[in-house]
Design a protein around this motif. Structure first.
Motif, PDB file in Angstrom:
ATOM      1  N   LEU A  45       0.695  -1.448   0.132  1.00 38.28           N
ATOM      2  CA  LEU A  45      -0.051  -0.227  -0.267  1.00 38.28           C
ATOM      3  C   LEU A  45       1.023   1.294   0.003  1.00 38.28           C
ATOM      4  O   LEU A  45       0.654   2.237  -0.710  1.00 38.28           O
ATOM      5  N   LYS A  78       2.180   2.411  -3.481  1.00 34.23           N
ATOM      6  CA  LYS A  78       1.311   2.462  -4.178  1.00 34.23           C
ATOM      7  C   LYS A  78       1.008   4.458  -3.696  1.00 34.23           C
ATOM      8  O   LYS A  78       0.647   5.135  -4.456  1.00 34.23           O
ATOM      9  N   VAL A  79       0.803   4.917  -2.592  1.00 35.15           N
ATOM     10  CA  VAL A  79       0.578   5.861  -2.041  1.00 35.15           C
ATOM     11  C   VAL A  79       1.727   6.463  -3.028  1.00 35.15           C
ATOM     12  O   VAL A  79       1.478   8.374  -3.018  1.00 35.15           O
ATOM     13  N   ASP A  92      -0.861   5.248   4.822  1.00 41.99           N
ATOM     14  CA  ASP A  92      -0.415   4.305   3.684  1.00 41.99           C
ATOM     15  C   ASP A  92      -1.909   3.941   3.154  1.00 41.99           C
ATOM     16  O   ASP A  92      -1.286   3.333   2.628  1.00 41.99           O
ATOM     17  N   ASP A  93      -2.532   3.323   3.248  1.00 39.95           N
ATOM     18  CA  ASP A  93      -3.758   3.388   2.734  1.00 39.95           C
ATOM     19  C   ASP A  93      -4.702   4.147   2.390  1.00 39.95           C
ATOM     20  O   ASP A  93      -5.524   3.565   1.301  1.00 39.95           O
ATOM     21  N   CYS A  94      -4.899   5.594   1.928  1.00 36.95           N
ATOM     22  CA  CYS A  94      -5.540   6.924   1.558  1.00 36.95           C
ATOM     23  C   CYS A  94      -4.664   6.694   0.394  1.00 36.95           C
ATOM     24  O   CYS A  94      -3.460   8.058   0.412  1.00 36.95           O
ATOM     25  N   LEU A  95      -5.247   6.845  -0.790  1.00 37.26           N
ATOM     26  CA  LEU A  95      -4.729   6.845  -2.025  1.00 37.26           C
ATOM     27  C   LEU A  95      -5.090   8.001  -2.907  1.00 37.26           C
ATOM     28  O   LEU A  95      -6.027   8.204  -3.345  1.00 37.26           O
ATOM     29  N   ASN A 130      -5.292  11.201  -5.795  1.00 35.78           N
ATOM     30  CA  ASN A 130      -5.499  11.444  -7.219  1.00 35.78           C
ATOM     31  C   ASN A 130      -4.168  12.403  -6.873  1.00 35.78           C
ATOM     32  O   ASN A 130      -4.172  13.645  -6.099  1.00 35.78           O
TER      33      ASN A 130
END
Length: 306
Positions: free
Chosen positions: A19, A22-23, A103-106, A108
């Motif tokens: 995760l 990704k972030v 780390d779990d808040c993606l 844009n």
């Protein structure tokens, strides 16, 4: 003119390298000039945490753009509540405002544009508390502007100022007073939503070891009678719903299904500074809805007075 992210960005991470990667990749594309990385330490006698934490540290060390990066890594496990409070305390001892992701808040890329412009626009307005990046309804197409105001707040990708952080109480002690409860409930229209938030505020005010920090931040906005900014479309997806998560375990929860959308157009338009009552009422009915019987069951589970 190319966008320059001059507002400091804060990333909280722990033991989820997939995760985090990704972030961090989105942060790398946004290229903040200043970055704070706050990492909790491994839990005692947990070899998996040690391994995963090292992987996380390797990921976030890959700063390949011009950036003043600061790393604050705990040697021991502080837990979510203490790690966030100490981490943000450290950040706001150095800067006046910040954009914060976990780390779990993606997010844009438009999330960072939105945050920077809103933080600058309302920097000196004490009636505004948080700039929220996650729209719990996914989108609010009935809203004509790119953003609006709410009495509620969300911290799945958000921004705020030192002036707000300085009023934060990790124990939400004012909730235990009758005047504190009256102030909060004056903003919440339905009984089910009053039960929802009342239960959560009881959890953190009556048990100072309860492992969360975010209910207290929501409470802080209520008790200080601030409005909060939301984007018309969600600029963040929560990718952390999992049976292994601390709180977001229901992978079929409606909030787990919300996907971010880039925000088109300028966010510099003038918007009336009043809460969007339609949005707030939908949140109360669709998200913050706790039945009386479930409320009693939760009170019993957590040994709280009913």
């Amino acid at each position: 003119m190319a966008f320059k992210l001059s507002t400091p960005v804060v990333l909280f991470a722990f033991n989820r390298p997939e995760l985090t990667a990704k972030v961090f990749e989105v942060i790398r594309k946004a290229k903040p000039e200043k970055l704070f990385v706050i990492i909790d330490g491994p839990r005692a006698n947990n070899s998996s945490d040690i391994k995963l934490s090292k992987q996380v540290q390797e990921i976030v060390s890959n700063v390949d753009w011009g950036c003043d990066a600061t790393y604050e890594i705990s040697e021991t496990n502080l837990g979510i509540r203490k790690r966030f409070v100490s981490g943000l305390g450290s950040v706001f001892s150095k800067v006046e405002e910040a954009i914060i992701v976990e780390d779990d808040c993606l997010p844009n890329l438009s999330f960072f544009h939105f945050q920077q412009e809103m933080l600058a626009k309302y920097r000196n307005d004490p009636s505004i508390g948080l700039v929220c990046g996650f729209n719990p309804l996914g989108s609010s197409p009935e809203v004509p502007s790119s953003y609006f105001f709410s009495v509620f707040s969300s911290v799945w990708g958000w921004g705020t100022w030192k002036r707000v952080w300085e009023t934060y109480d990790p124990n939400a002690d004012q909730w235990l007073s009758s005047s504190g409860r009256e102030t909060v409930n004056s903003f919440i229209k339905t009984k089910s939503a009053q039960r929802f938030w009342g239960h959560n505020f009881d959890l953190v005010s009556r048990n100072h070891e309860y492992s969360t920090w975010d209910y207290q931040m929501v409470f802080n906005q209520f008790i200080n009678q601030r409005l909060n900014i939301f984007p018309r479309t969600s600029l963040v997806s929560n990718i952390g719903f999992s049976i292994d998560a601390n709180h977001t375990m229901d992978v079929n929860h409606p909030l787990a299904l919300i996907r971010s959308q880039e925000l088109a157009g300028s966010v510099l338009e003038e918007v009336p500074k009043v809460a969007n009552s339609e949005f707030d009422l939908r949140l109360e009915k669709e998200i913050f809805n706790l039945s009386f019987f479930k409320y009693l069951a939760l009170r019993a589970i957590h040994s709280l007075p009913s």
